[in-house]
Design a protein around this motif. Structure first.
Motif, PDB file in Angstrom:
ATOM      1  N   LEU A 300      25.589   3.908  40.214  1.00  0.00           N
ATOM      2  CA  LEU A 300      26.962   3.708  40.674  1.00  0.00           C
ATOM      3  C   LEU A 300      27.806   4.972  40.583  1.00  0.00           C
ATOM      4  O   LEU A 300      28.772   5.131  41.321  1.00  0.00           O
ATOM      5  CB  LEU A 300      27.627   2.602  39.844  1.00  0.00           C
ATOM      6  N   GLY A 301      27.455   5.853  39.673  1.00  0.00           N
ATOM      7  CA  GLY A 301      28.222   7.082  39.489  1.00  0.00           C
ATOM      8  C   GLY A 301      27.788   7.770  38.214  1.00  0.00           C
ATOM      9  O   GLY A 301      26.994   7.235  37.446  1.00  0.00           O
ATOM     10  N   THR A 302      28.306   8.953  37.968  1.00  0.00           N
ATOM     11  CA  THR A 302      28.016   9.684  36.744  1.00  0.00           C
ATOM     12  C   THR A 302      29.290   9.800  35.922  1.00  0.00           C
ATOM     13  O   THR A 302      30.392   9.541  36.424  1.00  0.00           O
ATOM     14  CB  THR A 302      27.457  11.087  37.058  1.00  0.00           C
ATOM     15  N   PHE A 303      29.144  10.197  34.665  1.00  0.00           N
ATOM     16  CA  PHE A 303      30.287  10.255  33.763  1.00  0.00           C
ATOM     17  C   PHE A 303      31.405  11.124  34.346  1.00  0.00           C
ATOM     18  O   PHE A 303      31.170  12.269  34.741  1.00  0.00           O
ATOM     19  CB  PHE A 303      29.847  10.813  32.407  1.00  0.00           C
ATOM     20  N   SER A 306      35.145   9.054  38.335  1.00  0.00           N
ATOM     21  CA  SER A 306      36.368   8.396  38.786  1.00  0.00           C
ATOM     22  C   SER A 306      37.542   9.362  38.918  1.00  0.00           C
ATOM     23  O   SER A 306      38.517   9.066  39.633  1.00  0.00           O
ATOM     24  CB  SER A 306      36.745   7.284  37.814  1.00  0.00           C
ATOM     25  N   VAL A 307      37.478  10.526  38.261  1.00  0.00           N
ATOM     26  CA  VAL A 307      38.612  11.477  38.302  1.00  0.00           C
ATOM     27  C   VAL A 307      38.269  12.747  39.057  1.00  0.00           C
ATOM     28  O   VAL A 307      39.104  13.653  39.154  1.00  0.00           O
ATOM     29  CB  VAL A 307      39.085  11.823  36.861  1.00  0.00           C
ATOM     30  N   ARG A 308      37.049  12.811  39.558  1.00  0.00           N
ATOM     31  CA  ARG A 308      36.676  14.009  40.313  1.00  0.00           C
ATOM     32  C   ARG A 308      37.294  13.969  41.699  1.00  0.00           C
ATOM     33  O   ARG A 308      37.503  12.915  42.290  1.00  0.00           O
ATOM     34  CB  ARG A 308      35.138  14.111  40.432  1.00  0.00           C
ATOM     35  N   ARG A 309      37.561  15.154  42.246  1.00  0.00           N
ATOM     36  CA  ARG A 309      38.101  15.249  43.579  1.00  0.00           C
ATOM     37  C   ARG A 309      37.002  14.941  44.597  1.00  0.00           C
ATOM     38  O   ARG A 309      35.893  15.474  44.505  1.00  0.00           O
ATOM     39  CB  ARG A 309      38.644  16.662  43.838  1.00  0.00           C
ATOM     40  N   ARG A 310      37.311  14.074  45.514  1.00  0.00           N
ATOM     41  CA  ARG A 310      36.327  13.689  46.509  1.00  0.00           C
ATOM     42  C   ARG A 310      36.107  14.810  47.515  1.00  0.00           C
ATOM     43  O   ARG A 310      37.061  15.467  47.958  1.00  0.00           O
ATOM     44  CB  ARG A 310      36.783  12.437  47.263  1.00  0.00           C
ATOM     45  N   GLU A 311      34.852  15.027  47.860  1.00  0.00           N
ATOM     46  CA  GLU A 311      34.526  16.072  48.822  1.00  0.00           C
ATOM     47  C   GLU A 311      34.874  15.611  50.232  1.00  0.00           C
ATOM     48  O   GLU A 311      34.667  14.460  50.598  1.00  0.00           O
ATOM     49  CB  GLU A 311      33.038  16.425  48.741  1.00  0.00           C
TER      50      GLU A 311
END
Length: 312
Positions: A300-303, A306-311
């Motif tokens: 589902l995602g990595t640590f 949720s706060v990383r800027r989307r490419e």
């Protein structure tokens, strides 16, 4: 005087007429209800009570709507249960331990977790009645071996078989079976055992089949020499083995918790990529949830995703 008598007679006549009208109305009301004509009151209808309401039906409330079913409640509605262990999913691991000079044992543990990162520490909780409990308490060491889908059956088997009368590691079991065969052969040379006697001697013996042979784990489990511990072995088939030294035992109630420091970790090179990083996603690890084993699902995602800027 005559006028008073006339008034009384007139009053009595009106009263009698009114009463007879009520009786007639009651009878005619019933007749009219049967004939479908209006009587001033609504007649009873099939499937309704005296007030005209439909009776409650199984699975429906008073308004006739279906009662709420599990999984259909409105979001946020809760039931309050008494306190219990409902922290799921959790890792299902095989914990290996041994005393010097004795055969090693494996116990399946679901109550295991991380408690500190510096120093790296973990905990396992075991009932005092378990065979492995005293081994870990006396030696002060154990190994947590992660479990893959391939090892799931062996993991469950080690959890329902006691080390008191079952050999968990494959090589040890083979040695025990060979020794048992030699003993049995010597016995047969001295006297002839009847079929009934053999059945009484072996049937129902914990950890043995009807022929008296020791049970083997569903999957091959090989004991390997630990890098930092003295007696407890690692399981070579496990992708990651955490070698632990006990720092403290806490008596909690049904279980005793062993707090331990992870002194070193043995990692299968098959799960190390070209950059030297551990790729546990490809190991096929399992989780335990409310009595059931599950393979890990889709990523589902990595640590911190949720706060990383989307490419883009």
């Amino acid at each position: 005087m005559k006028q008073k008598k006339d008034n009384r007679a007139e009053y009595s006549g009106r009263r009698a007429k009114k009463q007879s009208g009520r009786e007639a109305g009651g009878e005619s009301g019933q007749i009219l209800a049967k004939s479908g004509k209006k009587s001033g009151k609504k007649p009873k209808q099939p499937g309704r009570d005296a007030s005209g309401k439909k009776p409650e039906q199984p699975g429906r409330d008073a308004s006739g709507k279906r009662s709420k079913q599990p999984g259909r409640q409105a979001p946020g509605s809760k039931q309050v249960w008494r306190g219990g262990n409902m922290l799921y999913p959790v890792p299902a691991v095989m914990v290996s331990c041994a005393r010097k000079g004795e055969r090693p044992d494996i116990i399946t543990v679901a109550w295991a977790g991380t408690v500190c990162s510096n120093p790296p520490m973990v905990s396992i909780s075991i009932r005092p009645q378990r065979y492995s409990h005293d081994i870990i308490e006396e030696t002060g060491e154990f190994v947590i071996n992660l479990v893959t889908e391939k090892l799931a059956r062996a993991c469950d088997w080690c959890g329902v078989r006691s080390g008191r009368d079952t050999v968990k590691f494959t090589a040890e079991a083979e040695v025990q079976r060979d020794e048992a065969a030699s003993v049995e052969k010597a016995r047969e040379e001295t006297f002839e055992m009847t079929a009934a006697g053999a059945k009484r001697g072996f049937e129902g013996a914990a950890g043995r089949d009807r022929k008296g042979k020791l049970e083997a784990a569903p999957e091959k489990l090989t004991a390997g020499k630990a890098s930092c511990l003295e007696a407890a072995p690692i399981i070579l088939e496990s992708p990651v083995s955490l070698e632990c030294r006990v720092k403290q035992k806490i008596e909690l109630g049904s279980h005793d918790m062993f707090l331990a420091e992870v002194v070193c970790v043995d990692v299968d090179e098959a799960f190390i990529d070209s950059k030297g990083r551990l790729d546990l996603d490809s190991a096929g690890l399992i989780a335990y949830s409310h009595g059931t084993y599950f393979g890990l699902g889709k990523k589902l995602g990595t640590f911190g995703y949720s706060v990383r800027r989307r490419e883009g």
